[in-house]
Enzyme design. Structure first.
Site, PDB file in Angstrom:
ATOM      1  N   GLY A 131       0.832  -1.217   0.000  1.00 54.91           N
ATOM      2  CA  GLY A 131       0.000   0.000   0.000  1.00 54.91           C
ATOM      3  C   GLY A 131       0.858   1.255   0.000  1.00 54.91           C
ATOM      4  O   GLY A 131       2.091   1.200   0.108  1.00 54.91           O
ATOM      5  N   ALA A 132       0.175   2.418  -0.098  1.00 53.95           N
ATOM      6  CA  ALA A 132       0.878   3.704  -0.187  1.00 53.95           C
ATOM      7  C   ALA A 132       1.717   3.961   1.074  1.00 53.95           C
ATOM      8  O   ALA A 132       2.869   4.401   0.983  1.00 53.95           O
ATOM      9  CB  ALA A 132      -0.129   4.831  -0.385  1.00 53.95           C
ATOM     10  N   ARG A 170      -7.010   3.235  18.241  1.00 53.69           N
ATOM     11  CA  ARG A 170      -6.616   4.579  18.688  1.00 53.69           C
ATOM     12  C   ARG A 170      -7.312   5.015  19.966  1.00 53.69           C
ATOM     13  O   ARG A 170      -6.704   5.670  20.806  1.00 53.69           O
ATOM     14  CB  ARG A 170      -6.881   5.590  17.574  1.00 53.69           C
ATOM     15  CG  ARG A 170      -5.887   5.466  16.442  1.00 53.69           C
ATOM     16  CD  ARG A 170      -6.181   6.475  15.346  1.00 53.69           C
ATOM     17  NE  ARG A 170      -5.313   6.253  14.196  1.00 53.69           N
ATOM     18  CZ  ARG A 170      -5.652   6.489  12.942  1.00 53.69           C
ATOM     19  NH1 ARG A 170      -6.853   6.963  12.654  1.00 53.69           N
ATOM     20  NH2 ARG A 170      -4.807   6.262  11.956  1.00 53.69           N
ATOM     21  N   CYS A 223      -3.563  11.022  10.318  1.00 46.45           N
ATOM     22  CA  CYS A 223      -2.637  11.966   9.678  1.00 46.45           C
ATOM     23  C   CYS A 223      -2.931  13.429  10.030  1.00 46.45           C
ATOM     24  O   CYS A 223      -2.022  14.183  10.384  1.00 46.45           O
ATOM     25  CB  CYS A 223      -2.665  11.782   8.168  1.00 46.45           C
ATOM     26  SG  CYS A 223      -4.325  11.686   7.446  1.00 46.45           S
ATOM     27  N   ARG A 277     -11.462  17.650   1.635  1.00 47.22           N
ATOM     28  CA  ARG A 277     -10.552  17.078   0.644  1.00 47.22           C
ATOM     29  C   ARG A 277     -10.411  18.069  -0.500  1.00 47.22           C
ATOM     30  O   ARG A 277     -11.408  18.613  -0.984  1.00 47.22           O
ATOM     31  CB  ARG A 277     -11.142  15.767   0.114  1.00 47.22           C
ATOM     32  CG  ARG A 277     -10.181  14.991  -0.751  1.00 47.22           C
ATOM     33  CD  ARG A 277      -9.171  14.210   0.047  1.00 47.22           C
ATOM     34  NE  ARG A 277      -9.768  13.080   0.748  1.00 47.22           N
ATOM     35  CZ  ARG A 277      -9.120  12.365   1.663  1.00 47.22           C
ATOM     36  NH1 ARG A 277      -7.880  12.657   2.020  1.00 47.22           N
ATOM     37  NH2 ARG A 277      -9.731  11.355   2.262  1.00 47.22           N
ATOM     38  N   HIS A 318      -1.026  17.426   3.574  1.00 50.49           N
ATOM     39  CA  HIS A 318      -2.219  18.049   4.143  1.00 50.49           C
ATOM     40  C   HIS A 318      -1.844  19.448   4.645  1.00 50.49           C
ATOM     41  O   HIS A 318      -0.809  19.626   5.311  1.00 50.49           O
ATOM     42  CB  HIS A 318      -2.718  17.258   5.359  1.00 50.49           C
ATOM     43  CG  HIS A 318      -3.346  15.939   5.029  1.00 50.49           C
ATOM     44  ND1 HIS A 318      -3.664  15.537   3.748  1.00 50.49           N
ATOM     45  CD2 HIS A 318      -3.741  14.921   5.846  1.00 50.49           C
ATOM     46  CE1 HIS A 318      -4.217  14.329   3.793  1.00 50.49           C
ATOM     47  NE2 HIS A 318      -4.265  13.935   5.051  1.00 50.49           N
ATOM     48  N   ASN A 335       1.259  13.855   4.451  1.00 52.67           N
ATOM     49  CA  ASN A 335       0.337  12.968   5.165  1.00 52.67           C
ATOM     50  C   ASN A 335       0.773  11.507   5.157  1.00 52.67           C
ATOM     51  O   ASN A 335       0.409  10.746   6.044  1.00 52.67           O
ATOM     52  CB  ASN A 335      -1.069  13.095   4.573  1.00 52.67           C
ATOM     53  CG  ASN A 335      -1.086  12.943   3.061  1.00 52.67           C
ATOM     54  OD1 ASN A 335      -0.424  13.721   2.355  1.00 52.67           O
ATOM     55  ND2 ASN A 335      -1.818  11.976   2.560  1.00 52.67           N
TER      56      ASN A 335
END
EC number: 1.2.1.11
Lengths: 344, 344
Positions: free
Chosen positions: A15-16, A102, A131, A244, A251, A324
Site C-alpha cells: 500500500g501507499a 486509537r 494523519c 478534501r 495536508h 500525510n
C-alpha cells in the site's frame, strides 16, 4: 527485548503507506535483522526491494508473526483488528497505523514529539494517530507546554493520497477529463464504500470518511478525540472541519488556537523554530509560508502564517503543512519503532 | 431619477466580472435604455452582444459618463479611484466592485440581504464588498438577527477566477504540465505584481493579495473590516485565513461563529432555509452539502455542514459556498442596481 537487531514485519507492504515505511526503514538504516513483508492474498507474490535484496510479499495470517519483534500495520482497520492480537501473542510490539485501537484505553496513541513517554505503557499495541491529527498536535506541542491551550478550531485542506492510491489515480484521471472538456465521472471519493460520489478535480469536498450521528465526519471526530488523548487533556475544546482538495501529497491546516495565557508573537515563532520535527517557514515579506508541494517527501511538520487574532489577545492563527504519508503515517510509525529499538 | 429605463455603463466590460454583469443585465431583463460598455484602451474596440445587439466597447475616460444613470465599475481599484468621481459629477450612481471605496465612510458597503437600507445613504458611490465577505455575511445575516454574533473565525478555499482570467488560464496550464510530468512554471499567482510565484495546480496557497504589516493579507483584512462595516457592528471579532486552491469557479468557506445567545440547531437550519438568497444543502445521510462545482453559475449562497461545536454550546460550524463572480461580484452589484432602479 535486549536486542540490537530486530525482525520487522510490515503489514500492508504494497500500500501507499507500507511503501513509505519500507523506504524509511532503509533510509534511516533501521536495525533490521529480517524484514517480513505481508499483504492481502491479492497482493501476495509481489517482489519488493529492501537494501538491494528482493523480498517476496506473503499473505498475512494469524501465524505470520512468529519470531517478529516489531510489526507495523497499515492495511486497514479490519486487518489490524484481526491480526494485531495474533502478532502480540507471538511477542511482537505492534505499531498500528489504522483507526482500530486509537481510542482503546490500553493502547497508547503516540506522536513522539508530544507524548513519547506513553510508549513504555503499551500492552503490545501502540496506535499511530490519524494523519490530520499528527501534524497539528506536533506543531501545537511547544505552545501547549509554554502557554496551555484552551481551544482549537481547525479547517483542513487534505490531499487525496490520504484516501489511498485509487483516490490519487481518480483525481488525476478526473483532472485530465475536465481539462479536455469531458465529465469528471466521479467513482471513488469522497468515500469508496458509500453510494454518492463527488468530483474532486477542481473542487473542494467537505466530507472525509463517513458521517457520524452528531453531523461530524469520522475524520473530524478523530481530530477531536485523538487530540485530547494525545495531550492527555480532556479539557481542550476541539472542533474540526475536514475537507478534501485536489492536492496529491501534503495536508494543509488552518489552525486557530486559543491559549490559556498571554503570549508574545516572536516568542511563539522562536519556540516553533526550535522544536524538533518542526520547520518554521514564516516570512511574509519574502512570500514564504508552508506549501503542500514543498512538504511532499519530507518528514518535518512545516508551520507558518503565525499571527495574533486581532480580536482576541490569546488567539493565534497558524498554517500547518506536512506530508500525510510521512509524518502523517509512515514516519511517525518508524519514529516510534526507533524509540522502541533504542530502548530494547 | 424618476425614471423607468436607465442608461447604464459597465466599466471593465471585457473582464471576467464585467462579462457576468452584462449577462445578468440581460438575463434579469434590467430596464436598460442605453448600455455603454467601457474598458481600457487595450480592450476598446471589442464588440460584445447585449440582447441581440452588437455594442462596441469604448475606452473609458472622464467624459464617458454623460447621460449615464448607473455605472457599474469592475476594472480595478485605480480605474475606480480615477473615474468614479467623474461619473458622479455627471450624475451617475456608481456601484463599485473594487476595493477603492469600501472603507470610505461616505460610501455604503452593501450586501442587499444584509443592509439594503444603506443604499439610500449614498453620495454617488456604493461599494460592492469583496467576494469572500459577501457570501459569508449573506449566510450569517439570519443568525446575526436571531442570536447575535460575537466572533467569526473563517478559513477560505478560494477559486482562481477571483484573480481574473489570467489566473484561470495559469491554473489550467499548470495542471496540464504537471499531469504530463513537466514543471508547473508558476507565472501569475499568488499575486501578479509581486516577485515570488507559487504553483497553484495540485496545491493550496495561503496568500491572497499582498501582506499587510500585521502579518495578515489584504484579502484577510477585507474580511475583518468589511464584515464589521456591513453589519454596522465594530464589536464582532473576526479573524480570517484566506487560501487559494485549484478550483475554477466558486469560493468555499469553513466558517466558525460564536453566537451571543443559545440556539437550537434545527431552528438555525430553518432560518437559513427560509432566508432569501440562501439555499440550505445539508443532508449528511445523502452526502449532500454545498460544492463549488454545484454553485458555479448560480446566484445563491449555499450553506451546509451546519453543526454545533461540541465544546462550546454557542459555537457553530458552517460550510458556505457561492460563485465568486456572481453573488461575490456581478450579481451583488446588479442586485444593488435593481434596488436603485425600483426606487427611481
Amino acid at each position: 527485548m535486549s536486542k540490537t537487531k530486530f525482525n520487522v514485519a510490515v503489514v500492508g507492504a504494497t500500500g501507499a503507506v507500507g511503501e513509505q515505511i519500507i523506504g524509511l526503514l532503509e533510509k534511516r538504516d533501521f536495525p533490521v535483522d529480517k524484514l517480513k513483508l505481508l499483504s492481502s492474498a491479492r497482493s501476495a507474490g509481489t517482489v519488493l526491494n529492501f537494501k538491494g535484496q528482493e523480498i517476496t510479499v506473503e499473505e498475512a495470517g494469524p501465524d505470520s508473526f512468529e519470531g517478529i519483534d516489531i510489526a507495523l500495520f497499515s492495511a486497514g482497520g479490519d486487518v489490524s483488528k484481526e491480526l494485531a492480537p495474533h502478532a502480540v501473542r507471538h511477542g511482537a510490539v505492534c505499531i498500528d497505523n489504522t483507526n482500530a485501537f486509537r481510542m482503546d484505553p490500553t493502547a497508547p496513541l503516540v506522536v513522539p514529539e508530544v507524548n513519547a513517554d506513553q510508549i513504555d505503557k503499551h500492552q503490545g499495541i501502540i496506535a499511530n494517530p490519524n494523519c490530520s491529527t499528527i501534524q497539528m498536535v506536533a506543531a501545537l506541542k511547544p505552545l501547549y507546554d509554554s502557554y496551555g491551550i484552551s481551544r482549537i478550531i481547525v479547517s483542513t485542506y487534505q490531499a487525496v493520497s490520504g484516501a489511498g492510491a485509487k483516490a490519487i489515480n481518480e483525481m488525476l484521471r478526473q483532472s485530465k477529463e475536465v481539462l479536455e472538456g469531458r465529465d469528471a465521472n466521479p467513482d471513488i471519493l469522497p468515500v469508496g464504500s458509500l453510494p454518492v460520489k463527488h468530483q474532486i478535480a477542481f473542487n473542494a469536498i467537505p466530507q472525509i470518511d463517513k458521517f457520524q450521528d452528531n453531523g461530524y465526519t469520522l475524520e473530524e471526530m478523530k481530530m477531536v478525540r485523538e487530540t485530547k488523548k494525545i495531550f492527555g487533556d480532556e479539557d481542550i475544546a476541539v472542533t474540526a472541519t475536514c475537507v478534501r482538495i485536489p492536492v496529491i501529497y501534503g495536508h494543509s491546516e488552518s489552525v486557530y488556537v486559543e491559549l490559556k495565557n498571554d503570549y508574545e508573537l516572536e516568542e511563539v515563532k522562536q519556540l516553533l523554530a526550535e522544536s524538533p520535527g518542526i520547520t518554521l517557514v514564516d516570512d511574509p515579506a519574502a512570500q514564504a509560508y508552508p506549501l503542500a508541494t514543498d512538504a511532499a517527501g519530507k518528514n518535518d511538520v512545516f508551520v507558518g502564517r503565525v499571527r495574533r487574532d486581532l480580536g482576541n489577545a490569546r488567539g493565534l492563527n497558524l498554517w500547518i503543512v506536512s506530508d500525510n504519508l510521512l509524518k502523517g503515517a509512515a514516519w511517525n510509525a518508524v519514529q516510534i519503532a526507533e524509540i522502541i529499538a533504542a530502548k530494547a
